[in-house]
Design an enzyme around this catalytic site. Structure first.
Site, PDB file in Angstrom:
ATOM      1  N   GLU A 150      26.841  50.502  31.893  1.00 46.85           N
ATOM      2  CA  GLU A 150      27.232  49.137  31.541  1.00 46.85           C
ATOM      3  C   GLU A 150      26.219  48.079  31.979  1.00 46.85           C
ATOM      4  O   GLU A 150      26.539  46.886  31.959  1.00 46.85           O
ATOM      5  CB  GLU A 150      28.628  48.790  32.107  1.00 46.85           C
ATOM      6  CG  GLU A 150      29.713  49.783  31.687  1.00 46.85           C
ATOM      7  CD  GLU A 150      31.112  49.384  32.157  1.00 46.85           C
ATOM      8  OE1 GLU A 150      31.518  48.243  31.923  1.00 46.85           O
ATOM      9  OE2 GLU A 150      31.807  50.237  32.742  1.00 46.85           O
ATOM     10  N   ASP A 170      35.305  43.335  31.691  1.00 45.40           N
ATOM     11  CA  ASP A 170      36.266  44.384  32.031  1.00 45.40           C
ATOM     12  C   ASP A 170      36.446  45.282  30.808  1.00 45.40           C
ATOM     13  O   ASP A 170      36.288  44.819  29.665  1.00 45.40           O
ATOM     14  CB  ASP A 170      37.601  43.736  32.380  1.00 45.40           C
ATOM     15  CG  ASP A 170      38.594  44.710  32.971  1.00 45.40           C
ATOM     16  OD1 ASP A 170      38.796  44.661  34.196  1.00 45.40           O
ATOM     17  OD2 ASP A 170      39.185  45.518  32.209  1.00 45.40           O
ATOM     18  N   LYS A 172      38.971  46.159  29.471  1.00 45.72           N
ATOM     19  CA  LYS A 172      40.105  45.736  28.634  1.00 45.72           C
ATOM     20  C   LYS A 172      39.709  44.696  27.594  1.00 45.72           C
ATOM     21  O   LYS A 172      40.461  44.422  26.665  1.00 45.72           O
ATOM     22  CB  LYS A 172      41.206  45.153  29.510  1.00 45.72           C
ATOM     23  CG  LYS A 172      41.870  46.159  30.418  1.00 45.72           C
ATOM     24  CD  LYS A 172      43.269  45.681  30.796  1.00 45.72           C
ATOM     25  CE  LYS A 172      43.797  46.397  32.004  1.00 45.72           C
ATOM     26  NZ  LYS A 172      43.504  45.667  33.252  1.00 45.72           N
ATOM     27  N   HIS A 233      44.215  42.009  42.677  1.00 46.76           N
ATOM     28  CA  HIS A 233      45.463  42.766  42.607  1.00 46.76           C
ATOM     29  C   HIS A 233      45.812  43.330  43.981  1.00 46.76           C
ATOM     30  O   HIS A 233      44.938  43.798  44.693  1.00 46.76           O
ATOM     31  CB  HIS A 233      45.310  43.969  41.649  1.00 46.76           C
ATOM     32  CG  HIS A 233      45.512  43.627  40.215  1.00 46.76           C
ATOM     33  ND1 HIS A 233      45.106  44.456  39.197  1.00 46.76           N
ATOM     34  CD2 HIS A 233      46.104  42.553  39.620  1.00 46.76           C
ATOM     35  CE1 HIS A 233      45.427  43.910  38.038  1.00 46.76           C
ATOM     36  NE2 HIS A 233      46.021  42.751  38.267  1.00 46.76           N
ATOM     37  N   SER A 237      44.269  49.314  41.545  1.00 45.23           N
ATOM     38  CA  SER A 237      44.182  50.741  41.200  1.00 45.23           C
ATOM     39  C   SER A 237      42.992  51.381  41.894  1.00 45.23           C
ATOM     40  O   SER A 237      42.974  52.589  42.104  1.00 45.23           O
ATOM     41  CB  SER A 237      43.981  50.927  39.693  1.00 45.23           C
ATOM     42  OG  SER A 237      45.024  50.338  39.001  1.00 45.23           O
ATOM     43  N   TYR A 239      40.160  51.080  45.111  1.00 45.79           N
ATOM     44  CA  TYR A 239      40.008  50.463  46.416  1.00 45.79           C
ATOM     45  C   TYR A 239      38.548  50.183  46.770  1.00 45.79           C
ATOM     46  O   TYR A 239      38.010  50.717  47.734  1.00 45.79           O
ATOM     47  CB  TYR A 239      40.715  51.310  47.481  1.00 45.79           C
ATOM     48  CG  TYR A 239      42.216  51.277  47.263  1.00 45.79           C
ATOM     49  CD1 TYR A 239      42.971  50.180  47.666  1.00 45.79           C
ATOM     50  CD2 TYR A 239      42.869  52.326  46.605  1.00 45.79           C
ATOM     51  CE1 TYR A 239      44.332  50.130  47.438  1.00 45.79           C
ATOM     52  CE2 TYR A 239      44.237  52.278  46.371  1.00 45.79           C
ATOM     53  CZ  TYR A 239      44.958  51.179  46.793  1.00 45.79           C
ATOM     54  OH  TYR A 239      46.314  51.113  46.565  1.00 45.79           O
ATOM     55  N   HIS A 242      37.232  43.942  44.245  1.00 47.30           N
ATOM     56  CA  HIS A 242      36.841  43.382  42.942  1.00 47.30           C
ATOM     57  C   HIS A 242      37.802  42.261  42.562  1.00 47.30           C
ATOM     58  O   HIS A 242      38.928  42.186  43.050  1.00 47.30           O
ATOM     59  CB  HIS A 242      36.833  44.480  41.866  1.00 47.30           C
ATOM     60  CG  HIS A 242      38.135  45.196  41.727  1.00 47.30           C
ATOM     61  ND1 HIS A 242      38.491  46.247  42.532  1.00 47.30           N
ATOM     62  CD2 HIS A 242      39.183  45.000  40.894  1.00 47.30           C
ATOM     63  CE1 HIS A 242      39.694  46.661  42.194  1.00 47.30           C
ATOM     64  NE2 HIS A 242      40.148  45.932  41.208  1.00 47.30           N
ATOM     65  N   LEU A 243      37.297  41.379  41.680  1.00 44.86           N
ATOM     66  CA  LEU A 243      38.095  40.247  41.202  1.00 44.86           C
ATOM     67  C   LEU A 243      38.303  40.367  39.699  1.00 44.86           C
ATOM     68  O   LEU A 243      37.489  40.980  39.001  1.00 44.86           O
ATOM     69  CB  LEU A 243      37.348  38.923  41.447  1.00 44.86           C
ATOM     70  CG  LEU A 243      36.837  38.638  42.853  1.00 44.86           C
ATOM     71  CD1 LEU A 243      35.972  37.379  42.834  1.00 44.86           C
ATOM     72  CD2 LEU A 243      38.003  38.454  43.814  1.00 44.86           C
ATOM     73  N   HIS A 244      39.372  39.749  39.222  1.00 42.71           N
ATOM     74  CA  HIS A 244      39.635  39.669  37.782  1.00 42.71           C
ATOM     75  C   HIS A 244      39.378  38.217  37.356  1.00 42.71           C
ATOM     76  O   HIS A 244      39.852  37.295  38.019  1.00 42.71           O
ATOM     77  CB  HIS A 244      41.086  40.023  37.472  1.00 42.71           C
ATOM     78  CG  HIS A 244      41.470  41.403  37.949  1.00 42.71           C
ATOM     79  ND1 HIS A 244      41.717  42.436  37.088  1.00 42.71           N
ATOM     80  CD2 HIS A 244      41.628  41.916  39.196  1.00 42.71           C
ATOM     81  CE1 HIS A 244      42.022  43.521  37.776  1.00 42.71           C
ATOM     82  NE2 HIS A 244      41.976  43.234  39.058  1.00 42.71           N
TER      83      HIS A 244
HETATM   84  O1  G7M Z   1      44.215  47.014  39.304  1.00 47.63           O
HETATM   85  P1  G7M Z   1      42.791  46.828  39.681  1.00 47.63           P
HETATM   86  O2  G7M Z   1      42.572  45.504  40.379  1.00 47.63           O
HETATM   87  O3  G7M Z   1      42.221  47.971  40.483  1.00 47.63           O
HETATM   88  O4  G7M Z   1      41.998  46.722  38.305  1.00 47.63           O
HETATM   89  C1  G7M Z   1      40.833  47.425  38.000  1.00 47.63           C
HETATM   90  C2  G7M Z   1      40.190  46.806  36.771  1.00 47.63           C
HETATM   91  O5  G7M Z   1      39.015  47.541  36.470  1.00 47.63           O
HETATM   92  C3  G7M Z   1      41.075  46.842  35.540  1.00 47.63           C
HETATM   93  O6  G7M Z   1      41.155  45.551  34.982  1.00 47.63           O
HETATM   94  C4  G7M Z   1      40.349  47.836  34.602  1.00 47.63           C
HETATM   95  O7  G7M Z   1      40.476  47.493  33.236  1.00 47.63           O
HETATM   96  C5  G7M Z   1      38.916  47.723  35.073  1.00 47.63           C
HETATM   97  N1  G7M Z   1      38.146  48.951  34.821  1.00 47.63           N
HETATM   98  C6  G7M Z   1      38.575  50.205  35.057  1.00 47.63           C
HETATM   99  N2  G7M Z   1      37.576  51.067  34.715  1.00 47.63           N
HETATM  100  C7  G7M Z   1      37.681  52.513  34.834  1.00 47.63           C
HETATM  101  C8  G7M Z   1      36.499  50.343  34.248  1.00 47.63           C
HETATM  102  C9  G7M Z   1      35.204  50.702  33.759  1.00 47.63           C
HETATM  103  O8  G7M Z   1      34.791  51.871  33.687  1.00 47.63           O
HETATM  104  N3  G7M Z   1      34.401  49.648  33.396  1.00 47.63           N
HETATM  105  C10 G7M Z   1      34.820  48.343  33.470  1.00 47.63           C
HETATM  106  N4  G7M Z   1      33.975  47.406  33.069  1.00 47.63           N
HETATM  107  N5  G7M Z   1      36.041  47.991  33.950  1.00 47.63           N
HETATM  108  C11 G7M Z   1      36.874  48.992  34.323  1.00 47.63           C
END
Ligand code: G7M
Length: 318
Positions: A150, A170, A172, A233, A237, A239, A242-244
């Site tokens: 990426e 992300d 998503k 979060h 998911s 550990y 990271h931020l959204h």
């Molecule tokens: O719930 P948590 O805060 O752990 O969220 C993890 C975030 O990482 C989610 O919004 C996922 O969509 C994102 N994410 C998960 N994976 C496996 C990947 C990935 O391989 N690449 C990217 N860019 N985002 C990911």
């Protein structure tokens, strides 16, 4: 010759539906590819408002069927002109091979509110988190941090091992629809597994990251910074801290709701208060000392191994 991701997706053998959300228009499927378990999550894409004129043209809506007319009200079913690169109808995610943890995560399940006291965190949940970190579920994170995956999508990077981070889309996000913009910030340091590891010593790091993330996102996508929400979060998911970063117009369902999402500004505020209490002569405090209330699904290991036994007066199995 190695198979391509498209070959793998085409070889998917359907087994059962794990979950469906008619409101968010998603479907999670369990199946197998070459004998190994795999999950497909499919989501109908949002309309791209920039293409609105094309949408209502005869080319954009090639076939129409009137279902009903009543006074000034008419409702039709129609087909859309589609193309996978410019106007996709669906975003498909494939996890292959997937683990039991993925299957539980994407399955329909009843949520419960749980109260994680500092004691429950210290005795059980921190052990669960250590297990997860050791379990190797963070490969995708290290691939991003080490530019193995990426890297062409990176929006901003500070390479410093302590204060640095990567801002990138992300998985998503469809990369097209601005009102569903969804980016992640992945920090370079590996010593923060969740907000539970944060204390006042992290304030400068978090403030500077917030400011740079907002301005880099605004600059790249021409979105005002007050149209972005930045949150973490708990429980996440994965550990590794990271931020959204999500457009305020985007309805994320439970993943951006109370019981799961905590605004970064709120985290910073809480740490500022903790810093003042400390400065007034109190002992050192941090997020590890808070009672945190959140939602956990019945399929989640934390429910099965910690909170369900505690509810029944039994010893957690961790
Ligand atoms: O719930 P948590 O805060 O752990 O969220 C993890 C975030 O990482 C989610 O919004 C996922 O969509 C994102 N994410 C998960 N994976 C496996 C990947 C990935 O391989 N690449 C990217 N860019 N985002 C990911």
């Amino acid at each position: 010759m190695a198979s391509t991701p498209e070959d793998d997706l085409r070889a998917f053998q359907f087994e059962r539906v794990l979950n469906q959300d008619t409101g968010r228009k998603t479907l999670n499927l369990l199946g197998s590819i070459n004998g190994q378990p795999a999950i497909i999550t499919a989501e109908k894409t949002a309309f791209n408002a920039d293409r609105a004129p094309a949408l209502v043209s005869p080319e954009g809506l090639p076939s129409l069927h009137l279902l009903q007319k009543n006074d000034i009200y008419h409702w039709f079913m129609g087909t859309l002109q589609q193309s996978a690169d410019a106007a996709a109808a669906v975003k498909v995610n494939l996890i292959y091979p997937c683990t039991d943890v993925h299957i539980k995560k994407y399955s329909a399940q009843k949520p419960h509110m749980v109260v994680e006291t500092p004691e429950v965190y210290a005795r059980y949940v921190s052990r669960y988190i250590a297990e997860k970190v050791a379990g190797g579920r963070l490969n995708w994170v290290y691939n991003i941090l080490e530019h193995r995956s990426e890297s062409e999508k990176i929006v901003y990077e500070d390479e410093d091992k302590l204060t640095g981070f990567i801002l990138l889309p992300d998985l998503k996000w469809d990369l097209v629809t601005m009102t569903s913009l969804y980016l992640s910030v992945i920090v370079h340091r590996t010593d923060i597994r969740s907000i539970r590891d944060l204390n006042a010593s992290h304030l400068a790091f978090l403030r500077s990251m917030r400011d740079r993330v907002l301005s880099a996102t605004s600059d790249r996508y021409a979105i005002a910074s007050d149209e972005l929400k930045v949150y973490v979060h708990y429980q996440p998911s994965y550990y590794h801290f990271h931020l959204h970063v999500v457009h305020v117009a985007h309805d994320m369902g439970s993943s951006a709701a109370v019981g799961k999402a905590i605004l970064l500004d709120e985290v910073i505020q809480t740490l500022e208060v903790m810093q003042r209490v400390q400065a007034a002569g109190g002992t050192e405090i941090g997020y590890k000392d808070l009672e945190i209330t959140y939602l956990v699904g019945e399929e989640h290991d934390l429910w099965r191994r910690v909170f369900e036994p505690l509810k029944q007066g039994l010893e957690p199995t961790i």
